[in-house]
Write a protein that holds these residues in place. Structure first.
Motif, PDB file in Angstrom:
ATOM      1  N   PRO A 104      -4.104   0.794  -2.182  1.00 16.63           N
ATOM      2  CA  PRO A 104      -3.420  -0.494  -2.287  1.00 16.63           C
ATOM      3  C   PRO A 104      -3.172  -1.165  -3.564  1.00 16.63           C
ATOM      4  CG  PRO A 104      -5.976  -0.685  -1.986  1.00 16.63           C
ATOM      5  CD  PRO A 104      -5.794   0.638  -1.968  1.00 16.63           C
ATOM      6  N   CYS A 122      -8.016   5.180  -4.230  1.00 16.09           N
ATOM      7  CA  CYS A 122      -7.738   5.146  -2.717  1.00 16.09           C
ATOM      8  C   CYS A 122      -8.886   5.507  -1.904  1.00 16.09           C
ATOM      9  CB  CYS A 122      -6.582   6.257  -2.631  1.00 16.09           C
ATOM     10  SG  CYS A 122      -5.277   6.475  -3.822  1.00 16.09           S
ATOM     11  N   ILE A 158      -5.430   5.724   1.752  1.00 14.07           N
ATOM     12  CA  ILE A 158      -4.512   4.756   1.426  1.00 14.07           C
ATOM     13  C   ILE A 158      -5.034   3.959   0.159  1.00 14.07           C
ATOM     14  CG2 ILE A 158      -4.028   2.425   2.270  1.00 14.07           C
ATOM     15  CD1 ILE A 158      -3.199   4.691   4.277  1.00 14.07           C
ATOM     16  N   GLN A 190       0.805  -1.121   0.088  1.00  7.69           N
ATOM     17  CA  GLN A 190       0.096  -0.059   0.075  1.00  7.69           C
ATOM     18  C   GLN A 190       0.882   1.183  -0.019  1.00  7.69           C
ATOM     19  OE1 GLN A 190      -2.237  -0.284   3.524  1.00  7.69           O
ATOM     20  NE2 GLN A 190      -3.621  -1.927   2.624  1.00  7.69           N
TER      21      GLN A 190
END
Length: 720
Positions: free
Chosen positions: A688, A682, A686, A649
């Motif tokens: 991934p 996102c 965050i 991530q």
């Protein structure tokens, strides 16, 4: 990279005086026994040392790559000189003998490194690297790696790929291609002029001069226009090998006094070191600036020539560059230089891959030590064994291995087959996995981007393998990933080319920009399929749709911005119902290609210059700002750590927070729609590497599998 005999022998063309003097007779000489040039071995040490320092610590010697140019001149000096010597002495060149010697001298060590590198790649590198390395191994075995590199650097995709651990074989390929033709050219030239009773040395000198001048002129012109490709081309390097050959014919005719030889040596050494410190890959190299290392090498070769008068012991001229280069510790590294050159680069590439960062002093020293140890073993156990062989017991038959060693052409065929087979096996393993790219995908099992839909996120089933497999992610490319549609040129590409979707569709959406714009072609084809839309791609890899040219150092790339203006006219003539513009952000160009613009404002204005006429013509325009992407390799990370690993991530702040110039330009032109797709990449800052069981990235591009899952979002935002 020239081959490395145990001690270089000065070629003495017929008609030039034998001026070598034993070292014990008078002063200090760089010649060893039987007139051997120990200083040339030291010069090889200098060359390979510069190359290794450049590869391990490029900041110390930004122009250390000129070590290869030094090798080219040495090679021409020794080998072309010996060819002319044979031609003058016998009237012909024994081509079979010449090529057999080169096979025994070069191929066994090279094949050993290729096989070891392929094995190292399978054991130490992720599967998504196997096929590219397999191809490079085969191209290296066939002595065409330079052309493989030359054409791959023209591909924008190559800018974000892992550097090949056998990339350095390009220089070997250049030499072998040169020596495949130059003996034939010399023979033909002498045959044509034999009835006119010209001296063979004179004819050979004229041939080398004409060939070298033609190559030099071509090198200057080609390097200024496409210096990345020119760097690897044989045609731009012939003159360097030819210059060495010319030096072999002319240097023995001049007798340098001790002082002049001393000056020639230190000036030549200074020019080479200056080149390594002052030049850089951003310059138009080789071009005319390659004259610096070439001239420096010729000066050093002249200084150590047996035709030069040795200095009196104890005089200042006795401490010459040739003497320093002839010291045994220095010449021993020169003996190893071929094997050291072969081994160092695979060690560097694999070591740095696992290190994950630029090596420091300790790590770099470790890489050099490992390379040196492998070179010592390779030199003594492979290189020398095959070159000289080991005598069989008196009266005993040589055995099959001895026969194979002596039959150089059978040996060459066997070694090439061995490299090819070794490379084909891992290639086949990955190719079998790539078949999944053609298989239909169930969107319920692999919702991809729809799992992050801000309005109605799709459920994600557990326990399913990631699609595409990380091993083949690099091959998961859009429809435009072809020579024609990935390099749109309005002067060449026809108006009916690169059109995707239903042939009877009545509405057209044009996608324009670079390879990041090309990512939206497939999802737009899917999104528009039910509404009578077709997609026409006008994308060019590495060419954002702006009127502002990018630059790399002093080189300004105007071809892209000029083609964009012609593309604008093509669109205005076509008058599509919609134009979608996207492109990689400046930070990506800076990282991938070292391209920059004078200022962010210049790039914004360049976009505005092309967007505004479209809107003034009444054409609907939508811009898609660049989406976040990781600085690490997502396929490598997922393959090593698993799809749900936090290690795979990254945060939005990691990807950069600077405003996208395309987005700013869209806001300045009235009526331009801005489609922000970042929410599908996102969540809560965050981002991934795997979303909805789909691998998001293949490098700084989306996988085409993930891009297709953006189709519902694009259809909704564009009201398809």
């Amino acid at each position: 990279m020239t081959s490395v005999p145990s001690a270089a022998v000065l070629p003495q063309p017929q008609g030039s005086p034998e001026r070598a003097r034993p070292a014990s007779n008078k002063g200090v000489s760089s010649a060893g026994r039987n007139g051997r040039r120990l200083d040339i071995q030291g010069l090889r040490t200098l060359a390979v040392g510069m190359v290794i320092i450049y590869h391990v610590w490029p900041g110390i010697l930004p122009g250390g790559f000129v070590g290869v140019d030094v090798f080219f001149v040495i090679s021409g000096f020794l080998i072309v000189g010996s060819l002319v010597q044979e031609l003058a002495r016998t009237g012909h060149i024994r081509l079979s003998n010449f090529y057999a010697k080169r096979i025994r001298r070069l191929l066994p060590a090279a094949t050993t490194v290729l096989l070891a590198t392929m094995l190292g790649a399978v054991v130490l590198l992720p599967q998504n690297r196997w096929q590219s390395i397999s191809l490079d191994v085969i191209m290296s075995a066939l002595q065409v790696q330079n052309w493989n590199q030359a054409f791959s650097v023209d591909s924008y995709a190559a800018a974000t790929a892992l550097v090949s651990p056998v990339q350095h074989f390009w220089s070997l390929a250049v030499e072998e291609q040169f020596y495949l033709i130059i003996p034939v050219i010399l023979l033909a030239g002498v045959a044509v002029t034999v009835k006119r009773r010209f001296r063979i040395e004179t004819v050979s000198l004229w041939i080398l001069t004409v060939v070298s001048l033609a190559s030099f002129v071509h090198s200057v012109a080609f390097s200024s226009s496409q210096h990345d490709m020119a760097y690897f081309a044989t045609t731009t390097r012939i003159w360097e090998l030819g210059a060495g050959g010319i030096g072999a014919l002319l240097i023995p005719k001049f007798c340098l006094g001790p002082v002049r030889a001393w000056l020639s040596g230190w000036i030549g050494l200074g020019v080479i070191v200056f080149s390594a410190m002052a030049l850089s890959v951003a310059m138009d190299f080789p071009g005319s600036i390659a004259l610096l290392p070439v001239a420096g090498t010729l000066l050093l070769l002249a200084a150590g020539s047996p035709a030069a008068e040795p200095a009196t012991p104890g005089s200042p001229a006795g401490y010459s560059a040739s003497r320093v280069l002839s010291l045994r510790p220095v010449t021993y590294i020169g003996d190893l230089s071929y094997s050291l050159y072969l081994w160092h680069w695979p060690v560097v590439v694999i070591y740095v891959f696992h290190l994950g960062r630029v090596p420091g002093v300790i790590q770099g020293t470790a890489m050099v030590a490992i390379s040196l140890a492998l070179a010592v073993a390779s030199y003594h156990l492979v290189e020398q064994k095959f070159r000289h062989g080991t005598p069989s017991a008196q009266g005993s038959p040589p055995g099959r291995w001895g026969l194979l060693r002596r039959n150089a052409f059978v040996l060459a065929a066997g070694l090439i087959v061995a490299s090819t087979v070794a490379a084909a096996v891992p290639w086949g393993v990955v190719e079998a996995k790539s078949q999944q790219l053609n298989a239909a995908m169930n969107l319920r099992d692999y919702p991809g981007a729809t799992a992050f839909d801000p309005v109605r996120p799709a459920a994600v089933p557990d326990g399913l393998p990631v699609r595409p497999d990380p091993a083949v992610a690099v091959k998961d490319v859009p429809l435009t990933w072809t020579e024609t549609c990935g390099k749109f040129n309005p002067a060449v590409t026809g108006v009916d080319q690169c059109v995707f979707g239903a042939p009877d569709a009545t509405r057209t959406v044009v996608v324009v920009g670079d390879s990041h714009a090309a990512q939206y072609v497939d999802p737009l084809v899917i999104a528009g399929a039910g509404g009578g839309w077709k997609v026409q791609a006008m994308v060019r890899n590495g060419c954002p749709f702006t009127a502002a040219p990018a630059a790399n150092g002093t080189t300004v790339y105007r071809s892209c911005s000029e083609q964009n203006k012609a593309t604008l006219q093509r669109i205005l003539t076509l008058r599509p119902q919609l134009v979608v513009v996207s492109g990689m952000a400046p930070a990506g160009y800076r990282e991938a290609l070292k391209w920059t613009w004078a200022s962010p404002e210049e790039l914004v204005n360049g976009y505005v210059q092309l967007l505004k006429p479209l809107r003034e013509a009444g054409i609907r325009v939508a811009v898609v700002p660049d989406t976040p992407y990781p600085e690490f390799s997502a396929p490598d990370c997922v393959q090593a750590n698993g799809p749900g690993s936090p290690a795979c991530q990254f945060t939005v702040s990691d990807a950069g927070t600077a405003a996208d110039p395309l987005q700013l330009a869209g806001a300045r032109v009235p009526g331009v729609e801005v489609l922000d797709m970042s929410a599908y990449f996102c969540r809560q800052g965050i981002c991934p590497a795997v979303i909805g069981n789909v691998l998001v990235y293949r490098d700084n591009h989306m996988t085409n599998t993930f891009a297709k899952t953006l189709a519902p979002a694009l259809a909704r935002q564009l009201s398809f």
